[in-house]
Design a protein around this motif. Structure first.
Motif, PDB file in Angstrom:
ATOM      1  N   PHE A 182       0.838  -1.391   0.036  1.00  0.00           N
ATOM      2  CA  PHE A 182      -0.036  -0.048  -0.253  1.00  0.00           C
ATOM      3  C   PHE A 182       0.676   1.221  -0.017  1.00  0.00           C
ATOM      4  O   PHE A 182       0.500   2.346  -0.590  1.00  0.00           O
ATOM      5  CB  PHE A 182      -0.934   0.068   1.474  1.00  0.00           C
ATOM      6  CG  PHE A 182      -2.162   0.918   0.768  1.00  0.00           C
ATOM      7  CD1 PHE A 182      -2.975   0.536  -0.031  1.00  0.00           C
ATOM      8  CD2 PHE A 182      -2.370   2.265   1.621  1.00  0.00           C
ATOM      9  CE1 PHE A 182      -4.785   1.207   0.081  1.00  0.00           C
ATOM     10  CE2 PHE A 182      -3.266   2.657   0.926  1.00  0.00           C
ATOM     11  CZ  PHE A 182      -4.283   2.580   0.924  1.00  0.00           C
ATOM     12  N   PHE A 219       1.517   2.418  -3.559  1.00  0.00           N
ATOM     13  CA  PHE A 219       0.804   3.072  -4.224  1.00  0.00           C
ATOM     14  C   PHE A 219       0.551   4.478  -3.431  1.00  0.00           C
ATOM     15  O   PHE A 219       0.580   5.905  -4.531  1.00  0.00           O
ATOM     16  CB  PHE A 219      -0.580   2.733  -3.675  1.00  0.00           C
ATOM     17  CG  PHE A 219      -2.324   3.720  -3.519  1.00  0.00           C
ATOM     18  CD1 PHE A 219      -2.165   3.948  -4.813  1.00  0.00           C
ATOM     19  CD2 PHE A 219      -2.693   4.235  -2.685  1.00  0.00           C
ATOM     20  CE1 PHE A 219      -3.254   4.078  -5.230  1.00  0.00           C
ATOM     21  CE2 PHE A 219      -4.277   4.648  -3.176  1.00  0.00           C
ATOM     22  CZ  PHE A 219      -4.276   5.358  -4.481  1.00  0.00           C
ATOM     23  N   VAL A 220       0.422   4.913  -2.368  1.00  0.00           N
ATOM     24  CA  VAL A 220       0.947   6.458  -2.422  1.00  0.00           C
ATOM     25  C   VAL A 220       1.994   6.724  -2.681  1.00  0.00           C
ATOM     26  O   VAL A 220       1.939   8.023  -3.415  1.00  0.00           O
ATOM     27  CB  VAL A 220       1.401   6.470  -0.308  1.00  0.00           C
ATOM     28  CG1 VAL A 220       1.366   7.693   0.284  1.00  0.00           C
ATOM     29  CG2 VAL A 220      -0.599   5.897   0.501  1.00  0.00           C
ATOM     30  N   GLU A 262       1.588   7.571  -6.571  1.00  0.00           N
ATOM     31  CA  GLU A 262       0.489   8.784  -6.301  1.00  0.00           C
ATOM     32  C   GLU A 262       1.538  10.277  -6.491  1.00  0.00           C
ATOM     33  O   GLU A 262       1.407  11.275  -6.978  1.00  0.00           O
ATOM     34  CB  GLU A 262      -0.855   8.535  -5.691  1.00  0.00           C
ATOM     35  CG  GLU A 262      -1.815   7.994  -6.170  1.00  0.00           C
ATOM     36  CD  GLU A 262      -2.389   8.536  -7.559  1.00  0.00           C
ATOM     37  OE1 GLU A 262      -2.031   7.655  -8.325  1.00  0.00           O
ATOM     38  OE2 GLU A 262      -3.300   8.540  -7.420  1.00  0.00           O
ATOM     39  N   THR A 297      -4.327   8.139 -13.237  1.00  0.00           N
ATOM     40  CA  THR A 297      -5.639   7.533 -11.634  1.00  0.00           C
ATOM     41  C   THR A 297      -6.452   6.217 -12.148  1.00  0.00           C
ATOM     42  O   THR A 297      -6.294   5.064 -10.797  1.00  0.00           O
ATOM     43  CB  THR A 297      -6.737   8.895 -11.691  1.00  0.00           C
ATOM     44  OG1 THR A 297      -6.200   9.915 -11.207  1.00  0.00           O
ATOM     45  CG2 THR A 297      -7.121   8.189 -10.152  1.00  0.00           C
ATOM     46  N   ILE A 298      -6.665   5.915 -13.374  1.00  0.00           N
ATOM     47  CA  ILE A 298      -7.107   4.519 -13.798  1.00  0.00           C
ATOM     48  C   ILE A 298      -6.533   3.315 -13.000  1.00  0.00           C
ATOM     49  O   ILE A 298      -6.908   2.974 -12.482  1.00  0.00           O
ATOM     50  CB  ILE A 298      -8.129   4.498 -15.046  1.00  0.00           C
ATOM     51  CG1 ILE A 298      -8.836   4.995 -15.095  1.00  0.00           C
ATOM     52  CG2 ILE A 298      -7.821   3.135 -14.940  1.00  0.00           C
ATOM     53  CD1 ILE A 298      -9.682   5.523 -16.305  1.00  0.00           C
ATOM     54  N   THR A 344      -5.532   3.243  -9.534  1.00  0.00           N
ATOM     55  CA  THR A 344      -6.991   2.316  -8.783  1.00  0.00           C
ATOM     56  C   THR A 344      -6.702   0.812  -9.457  1.00  0.00           C
ATOM     57  O   THR A 344      -7.590   0.086  -7.883  1.00  0.00           O
ATOM     58  CB  THR A 344      -8.229   3.298  -8.799  1.00  0.00           C
ATOM     59  OG1 THR A 344      -7.622   4.604  -9.189  1.00  0.00           O
ATOM     60  CG2 THR A 344      -9.178   3.095  -8.480  1.00  0.00           C
ATOM     61  N   LEU A 345      -6.303   0.790 -10.151  1.00  0.00           N
ATOM     62  CA  LEU A 345      -6.499  -0.729 -10.599  1.00  0.00           C
ATOM     63  C   LEU A 345      -5.281  -1.898 -10.143  1.00  0.00           C
ATOM     64  O   LEU A 345      -5.861  -2.939  -9.142  1.00  0.00           O
ATOM     65  CB  LEU A 345      -6.427  -0.617 -12.297  1.00  0.00           C
ATOM     66  CG  LEU A 345      -7.278  -0.998 -13.016  1.00  0.00           C
ATOM     67  CD1 LEU A 345      -6.930  -0.884 -14.691  1.00  0.00           C
ATOM     68  CD2 LEU A 345      -8.559  -1.318 -12.954  1.00  0.00           C
ATOM     69  N   VAL A 398      -4.382  -0.260  -6.772  1.00  0.00           N
ATOM     70  CA  VAL A 398      -4.889  -0.349  -5.219  1.00  0.00           C
ATOM     71  C   VAL A 398      -5.467  -2.166  -5.373  1.00  0.00           C
ATOM     72  O   VAL A 398      -6.428  -2.171  -4.553  1.00  0.00           O
ATOM     73  CB  VAL A 398      -5.668   0.466  -5.098  1.00  0.00           C
ATOM     74  CG1 VAL A 398      -6.049   0.534  -3.834  1.00  0.00           C
ATOM     75  CG2 VAL A 398      -4.535   1.495  -5.148  1.00  0.00           C
ATOM     76  N   ILE A 399      -6.749  -2.164  -6.259  1.00  0.00           N
ATOM     77  CA  ILE A 399      -7.464  -2.890  -6.172  1.00  0.00           C
ATOM     78  C   ILE A 399      -6.683  -4.737  -6.196  1.00  0.00           C
ATOM     79  O   ILE A 399      -7.956  -5.401  -5.010  1.00  0.00           O
ATOM     80  CB  ILE A 399      -8.759  -3.252  -7.518  1.00  0.00           C
ATOM     81  CG1 ILE A 399      -9.533  -1.737  -7.828  1.00  0.00           C
ATOM     82  CG2 ILE A 399      -9.757  -4.191  -7.584  1.00  0.00           C
ATOM     83  CD1 ILE A 399     -10.544  -2.016  -8.450  1.00  0.00           C
ATOM     84  N   VAL A 427      -3.968  -5.030  -4.817  1.00  0.00           N
ATOM     85  CA  VAL A 427      -4.072  -4.839  -3.131  1.00  0.00           C
ATOM     86  C   VAL A 427      -5.055  -5.855  -2.445  1.00  0.00           C
ATOM     87  O   VAL A 427      -4.503  -5.968  -1.746  1.00  0.00           O
ATOM     88  CB  VAL A 427      -2.668  -3.287  -3.423  1.00  0.00           C
ATOM     89  CG1 VAL A 427      -2.346  -3.604  -1.809  1.00  0.00           C
ATOM     90  CG2 VAL A 427      -1.685  -3.271  -4.060  1.00  0.00           C
ATOM     91  N   GLY A 428      -6.197  -4.503  -2.637  1.00  0.00           N
ATOM     92  CA  GLY A 428      -6.541  -4.993  -1.880  1.00  0.00           C
ATOM     93  C   GLY A 428      -6.581  -6.622  -1.870  1.00  0.00           C
ATOM     94  O   GLY A 428      -7.380  -7.065  -0.796  1.00  0.00           O
ATOM     95  N   PHE A 476      -4.458  -9.095  -0.434  1.00  0.00           N
ATOM     96  CA  PHE A 476      -4.739  -8.422   1.545  1.00  0.00           C
ATOM     97  C   PHE A 476      -5.904  -8.880   2.030  1.00  0.00           C
ATOM     98  O   PHE A 476      -5.814  -9.652   2.886  1.00  0.00           O
ATOM     99  CB  PHE A 476      -5.222  -6.553   1.199  1.00  0.00           C
ATOM    100  CG  PHE A 476      -5.801  -6.570   2.964  1.00  0.00           C
ATOM    101  CD1 PHE A 476      -4.320  -6.908   4.033  1.00  0.00           C
ATOM    102  CD2 PHE A 476      -6.380  -5.734   3.272  1.00  0.00           C
ATOM    103  CE1 PHE A 476      -4.580  -6.862   5.492  1.00  0.00           C
ATOM    104  CE2 PHE A 476      -6.884  -5.813   4.774  1.00  0.00           C
ATOM    105  CZ  PHE A 476      -5.665  -5.813   5.477  1.00  0.00           C
ATOM    106  N   LEU A 532       0.371  -6.764   3.924  1.00  0.00           N
ATOM    107  CA  LEU A 532       0.492  -5.687   3.107  1.00  0.00           C
ATOM    108  C   LEU A 532       1.817  -6.195   2.792  1.00  0.00           C
ATOM    109  O   LEU A 532       2.346  -5.217   2.344  1.00  0.00           O
ATOM    110  CB  LEU A 532      -0.102  -4.646   3.393  1.00  0.00           C
ATOM    111  CG  LEU A 532      -0.955  -4.546   3.104  1.00  0.00           C
ATOM    112  CD1 LEU A 532      -1.932  -2.982   3.866  1.00  0.00           C
ATOM    113  CD2 LEU A 532      -1.739  -4.331   1.700  1.00  0.00           C
TER     114      LEU A 532
END
Lengths: 119, 495
Positions: free
Chosen positions: B133, B136-137, B140, B170-171, B174-175, B177-178, B180-181, B184, B190
């Protein structure tokens, strides 16, 4: 019967997927730069719910340490999503700022008209 | 003190970037930028020598031990890339001062420096973090800084380019992050090392494949892997020359490292090869990039766009090495990340010199450059030639390893494709070289009469010489890449 129980037990994921797809669809299908950003926000928000909803445990309380409770929902996704919300806000506000500047320079925020000016 | 280096090298540029926003004096800001970049170079080289002696370093951010806390993990591979990124950013910011004064409005310059350092911090963060995660930060952070750097460009189309990149980026994030989610939810962790140790016990393959797909596509958008490259040409073409050079030599490379990490260190061979389709897709897209983007590059009329499409094609070579996935293929990828970074920095800085004098990026304005600006024209020619992969230049080294890897796998079609796509590169580079040396200069092509600033010329020459030097002496590039591939990517795996 199986399908129905499946639908009911994991209805949150169906909602998430619906939001996700509709957000992405708006980004792809709309030519208005403002609407695209709305779609993008929707897409990002659906991911927040994707993280939050598996953290919930049935009959669990909010994750506050007290002797009365033994089952807690996981606080971990919330922490992550707080960060993701901040990132989302930053992205969205930068996007909006860019749209304002584009409107000042080109006089339009419709992509069709912008591309007519040969990009 | 030295045990905190992994955190310090991310902190320095962030602090520098804040200072710049507070001070807002262009010369002073440039000095802060140079100092931050120099200290990051110092940190990263110290860290590399430490890692080379004692092996991978794990740093617990804020004293929270992994897997609960955020872990920074420095091994031979990302330490090498951090050195590369920090060196590139240092060299480019030394060049930046006069080029920026000339290309963008005076009140935007401090913003540019600030975003430059913020982007650097984000990139080093992605490279050093061991937390999905957190990556991801940082992704961004670096992307947001990049959007602003692009939008500062003087052409008003820079705004649209930045907007398009914002949407696509951003897409992509976000993909990611999905993905990674999903990981998780499956593994409950993580921390990348932790995930890698748990992932092989997972029996339910479908969510695992889904997360692999989400993460790959998300990162591929950031890499600009063909056909997800649509944002790249405009972003490169309309951002200030310094910004282009910086993005071309660092940003996409870092995203490729992230993909490399996920494929080989997190998911691992067992999972990515349990479904042969996955690698076939990667290889097919790489070949499509090598051909498609090269062919598009041939027809470009904007010099920056031409080399932007060539970047897309070169990214294809790098991901091809990931797909070949044997010892030589991975070395080819790693070396090409470094080599392509040198080449593209040299090319875009040379173009920056041309833009400084002519204020134009149209390819026709290059006509007769050999007579009006012989030194820069020579630099541009040499660095373009190394893009093709002529022996004696850096491009040759990386292609050599890729060809060796493909031959080992017995993929003759890939070998032939490598040769043919090099010919395509010869066409678009040849077009530039022909214009430079064999055409009459247009009248009034030089807008600014004064001489090019010395540091711009010197740095362009240094980078051009580097494309030749590292093509002959491979101790600092290929040999270090070999160490990295042996100790990190292939550790514990049988190939």
């Amino acid at each position: 019967m199986n399908i129905v129980s499946n639908l009911i037990s994991s209805y949150n994921y169906y909602i998430i997927i619906f939001l996700m797809i509709s957000g992405l669809f708006i980004v792809v299908a709309r030519g208005n730069m403002m609407k695209k950003l709305v779609g993008l926000a929707l897409f990002q928000t659906s991911v927040y719910i994707l993280y939050i909803s598996p953290g919930k445990i049935l009959n669990g309380t909010a994750p506050i340490l007290r002797d009365d409770f033994t089952i807690y929902s996981s606080p971990f996704p919330h922490v992550l999503i707080l960060t993701a919300i901040v990132v989302g806000i930053a992205t969205l506000s930068l996007g909006l700022a860019l749209v304002i500047r584009i409107n000042e320079e080109f006089g339009t925020i419709e992509e069709d008209k912008l591309f007519e000016e040969e990009l | 003190m030295t045990e905190h280096l992994p955190a310090i090298q991310v902190m320095i540029p962030i602090v520098g970037s804040l200072l710049i926003m507070l001070i807002r004096n262009n010369t002073l800001n440039w000095l802060i930028g140079v100092l931050s970049c120099l200290s990051v170079v110092f940190c990263s080289i110290t860290l590399y020598s430490k890692v080379a002696i004692s092996g991978a370093i794990s740093y617990a951010m804020g004293g929270w031990e992994p897997p609960v806390g955020i872990e920074y993990r420095i091994d031979e591979l990302n330490a090498l890339f951090i050195v590369m990124i920090s060196l590139a950013s240092c060299i480019i910011i030394l060049y930046a001062k006069n080029s920026l004064n000339n290309e963008i409005r005076a009140n935007k310059i401090s913003v540019f420096y600030s975003m430059y350092l913020l982007c650097l911090a984000g990139l080093i963060g992605i490279l050093s973090t061991g937390d999905a995660f957190n990556a991801f930060v940082f992704l961004e952070i670096s992307s947001l800084a990049t959007y602003i750097m692009i939008s500062i460009g003087q052409d008003k189309r820079a705004l649209v380019a930045a907007y398009q990149y914002l949407i696509m980026g951003t897409i992509g994030a976000t993909l990611y992050v999905i993905g990674v989610g999903l990981i998780f939810v499956i593994t409950g962790s993580l921390n990348l090392v932790d995930i890698a140790s748990r992932i092989n016990d997972i029996e339910l393959m479908r969510p695992l494949y889904a997360s692999l797909a989400f993460i790959t596509v998300g990162i591929a958008l950031k890499i600009a892997l063909f056909p997800l490259h649509a944002w790249l040409p405009n972003a490169y073409a309309y951002s200030p020359s310094v910004g282009t050079a910086f993005l071309a030599s660092t940003a996409t490379k870092v995203a490729i490292y992230l993909l490399l990490k996920y494929l080989y260190l997190v998911f691992g061979y067992n999972i990515i090869y349990s479904n042969p389709l996955f690698m076939i897709v990667i290889i097919a897209l790489s070949l499509a990039a090598m051909f498609g983007a090269s062919i598009i590059a041939i027809f470009q009329s904007n010099i920056k766009k031409l080399f932007a499409y060539s970047s897309v094609a070169q990214i294809g070579y790098i991901t091809l090495g990931l797909g070949i996935a044997n010892y030589n293929g991975l070395i080819g990828s790693t070396v090409h990340i470094i080599n392509h970074s040198i080449i593209k920095a040299a090319i875009f800085l040379a173009i920056g010199c041309v833009v400084y004098k002519t204020k134009e990026t149209s390819i026709k304005k290059l006509a007769g450059l050999g007579r009006t600006m012989p030194l820069i024209a020579t630099c541009l020619t040499i660095s373009s030639i190394s893009l093709i992969g002529v022996p004696g230049t850096v491009g040759f080294i990386s292609k050599w390893y890729l060809v060796l890897g493909a031959i080992e796998q017995g993929w003759w079609l890939v070998v032939i494709s490598l040769a043919i796509s090099s010919l395509l590169a010869l066409i678009y580079v040849g077009r530039v070289i022909e214009l430079i040396w064999f055409h009459e200069p247009e009248k009034n092509i030089i807008v600014i009469k004064e001489k090019l600033p010395k540091e711009m010329v010197i740095i362009t020459i240094i980078l051009t010489l580097a494309t030749i030097y590292f093509g002959i002496d491979i101790r600092l590039t290929a040999d270090l890449a070999k160490v990295a591939v042996e100790n990190v990517l292939l550790a514990g795996d049988i190939l």
